[in-house]
Design a protein around this motif. Structure first.
Motif, short mmCIF file in Angstrom:
data_model
loop_
_atom_site.label_atom_id
_atom_site.label_comp_id
_atom_site.label_asym_id
_atom_site.label_seq_id
_atom_site.Cartn_x
_atom_site.Cartn_y
_atom_site.Cartn_z
N VAL A 26 0.84 -1.20 0.00
CA VAL A 26 0.00 0.00 0.00
C VAL A 26 0.87 1.25 0.00
CG1 VAL A 26 -1.72 1.31 1.31
CG2 VAL A 26 -1.90 -1.17 1.18
N ALA A 27 1.93 1.23 0.82
CA ALA A 27 2.81 2.40 0.91
C ALA A 27 3.53 2.65 -0.41
CB ALA A 27 3.84 2.19 2.03
N TYR A 28 3.89 1.58 -1.11
CA TYR A 28 4.60 1.75 -2.38
C TYR A 28 3.71 2.40 -3.43
CZ TYR A 28 6.92 0.68 -6.77
OH TYR A 28 7.49 0.77 -8.01
N PHE A 29 2.52 1.84 -3.60
CA PHE A 29 1.64 2.37 -4.64
C PHE A 29 1.02 3.71 -4.22
CE2 PHE A 29 1.86 -2.05 -5.95
CZ PHE A 29 2.02 -1.90 -7.32
N GLY A 30 0.79 3.85 -2.92
CA GLY A 30 0.29 5.14 -2.46
C GLY A 30 1.41 6.14 -2.28
N GLY A 31 2.62 5.64 -2.04
CA GLY A 31 3.73 6.54 -1.74
C GLY A 31 4.51 7.01 -2.94
N ALA A 32 4.25 6.44 -4.10
CA ALA A 32 4.97 6.88 -5.30
C ALA A 32 4.83 8.38 -5.53
CB ALA A 32 4.49 6.09 -6.52
N PRO A 33 3.61 8.94 -5.42
CA PRO A 33 3.49 10.39 -5.57
C PRO A 33 4.21 11.15 -4.46
CG PRO A 33 1.36 9.34 -5.87
CD PRO A 33 2.30 8.31 -5.29
N ALA A 46 -2.66 17.29 -6.30
CA ALA A 46 -3.67 16.87 -7.26
C ALA A 46 -3.99 15.38 -7.10
CB ALA A 46 -3.20 17.14 -8.69
N TRP A 47 -2.93 14.59 -6.83
CA TRP A 47 -3.13 13.16 -6.59
C TRP A 47 -3.99 12.93 -5.36
CZ3 TRP A 47 -1.66 10.14 -2.38
CH2 TRP A 47 -1.78 8.75 -2.55
N VAL A 48 -3.72 13.67 -4.28
CA VAL A 48 -4.50 13.55 -3.05
C VAL A 48 -5.95 13.93 -3.30
CG1 VAL A 48 -4.85 14.52 -0.74
CG2 VAL A 48 -2.55 13.88 -1.49
N ALA A 80 4.74 16.41 4.03
CA ALA A 80 3.70 16.11 3.05
C ALA A 80 2.32 16.15 3.69
CB ALA A 80 3.95 14.74 2.42
N ALA A 81 2.22 15.74 4.95
CA ALA A 81 0.93 15.75 5.65
C ALA A 81 0.38 17.17 5.72
CB ALA A 81 1.10 15.18 7.06
N GLY A 82 1.23 18.11 6.10
CA GLY A 82 0.79 19.51 6.18
C GLY A 82 0.48 20.09 4.83
N TYR A 83 1.28 19.73 3.83
CA TYR A 83 1.09 20.27 2.48
C TYR A 83 -0.22 19.79 1.87
CZ TYR A 83 1.90 21.49 -2.37
OH TYR A 83 1.78 22.01 -3.62
N ALA A 84 -0.49 18.49 1.98
CA ALA A 84 -1.64 17.90 1.29
C ALA A 84 -2.94 18.03 2.06
CB ALA A 84 -1.36 16.42 1.01
N PHE A 85 -2.87 17.97 3.39
CA PHE A 85 -4.11 17.93 4.17
C PHE A 85 -4.31 19.14 5.08
CE2 PHE A 85 -2.69 13.48 3.56
CZ PHE A 85 -3.75 13.02 2.80
N GLY A 86 -3.32 20.04 5.13
CA GLY A 86 -3.44 21.20 6.01
C GLY A 86 -2.92 20.90 7.40
N TYR A 87 -2.84 21.96 8.24
CA TYR A 87 -2.26 21.82 9.57
C TYR A 87 -3.01 20.80 10.42
CZ TYR A 87 -0.53 26.45 8.14
OH TYR A 87 0.01 27.49 7.46
N GLY A 193 2.06 24.69 1.14
CA GLY A 193 0.81 24.48 0.43
C GLY A 193 0.02 25.76 0.23
N ASP A 194 0.13 26.68 1.19
CA ASP A 194 -0.58 27.96 1.10
C ASP A 194 0.21 29.00 0.30
OD1 ASP A 194 -2.62 26.91 2.61
OD2 ASP A 194 -1.88 27.72 4.52
#
Length: 237
Positions: A26-33, A46-48, A80-87, A193-194
């Protein structure tokens, strides 16, 4: 009886290996981006967005895999967590994955002892932490070391199961203790992200300073206490 115990251990280790393969898949296929994040941050977002409700689930599995497989660095996931999903949600999703991973590590180490730690760490590194084994005396010190940015949290996570710490205490340390280092990375990622690059530079600058300070604090603690562990025999728990 001994044969039955050995069979149980083998079955449990096989199940753990299957779990690692599954989370790794899961991490490999989800983590490629995620790997491409630094080169194409907009592509990652955009992937998220395209994955919808599945994106947080995939990300939680990525974090879980990162925590359990100690050689994988956690900082890119935090940013990446902050960038894709916010604080807020970036912190929540990362915490969920890290807490589940920390719980699994503790339970497997508590059941299989030093041999399980040997999969990921040299025994010498584990032995240097033996002064923390008696958590009745050193619970506060363990929490302080774990909370300081720049300390080896992966190593401490595996060592916790070798100590006399309760599962409840470990869950508190593994969750609350991650916040100081996690929050700066998530805020920095969110600022990127902002489009607030000045804020991101300030936050990451502070994080670097804290990590350097944490490294020296940890080194000082190890010099003061670590030699006690080196003189102990390499007994198994």
């Amino acid at each position: 009886m001994e044969k039955k115990n050995r069979e149980k251990k083998i079955k449990a280790l096989v199940l753990f290996a299957v779990f690692l393969l599954f989370t790794g898949f899961v991490a490999y296929f989800g983590g490629a981006p995620l790997i491409k994040f630094m080169n194409d941050p907009e592509g990652f977002r955009a992937w998220v967005d395209g994955k919808g409700i599945i994106a947080p689930i995939l990300f939680i599995f990525m974090v879980l895999f990162q925590v359990v497989v100690a050689v994988v660095p956690g900082e890119p996931f935090e940013i990446a967590a902050g960038y894709a999903f916010g604080y807020l949600w970036g912190t929540v999703y990362f915490m969920v994955g890290s807490i589940i991973g920390s719980a699994l590590i503790f339970l497997f180490v508590r059941k299989y002892g030093q041999r399980f730690c040997d999969i990921f760490f040299d025994r010498e590194k584990i032995n240097k932490l033996k002064f923390l084994r008696n958590t009745k005396r050193n619970k506060a010190l363990f929490f302080i070391i774990f909370s300081i940015p720049g300390t080896p949290k992966d190593l401490l996570s595996y060592f916790a199961g070798l100590s006399d710490m309760s599962f409840k205490t470990w869950m508190f340390i593994a969750s609350v203790g991650r916040i100081p280092s996690l929050i700066t990375s998530v805020i920095g990622g969110g600022a990127i992200g902002d489009g607030d690059y000045t804020m991101a530079a300030v936050v990451f600058g502070v994080a670097i300073v804290l990590s350097i300070a944490g490294y020296f604090i940890y080194s000082g603690i190890m010099k003061k206490h670590g030699n006690n562990g080196e003189n102990e025999e390499n007994d198994e728990v």
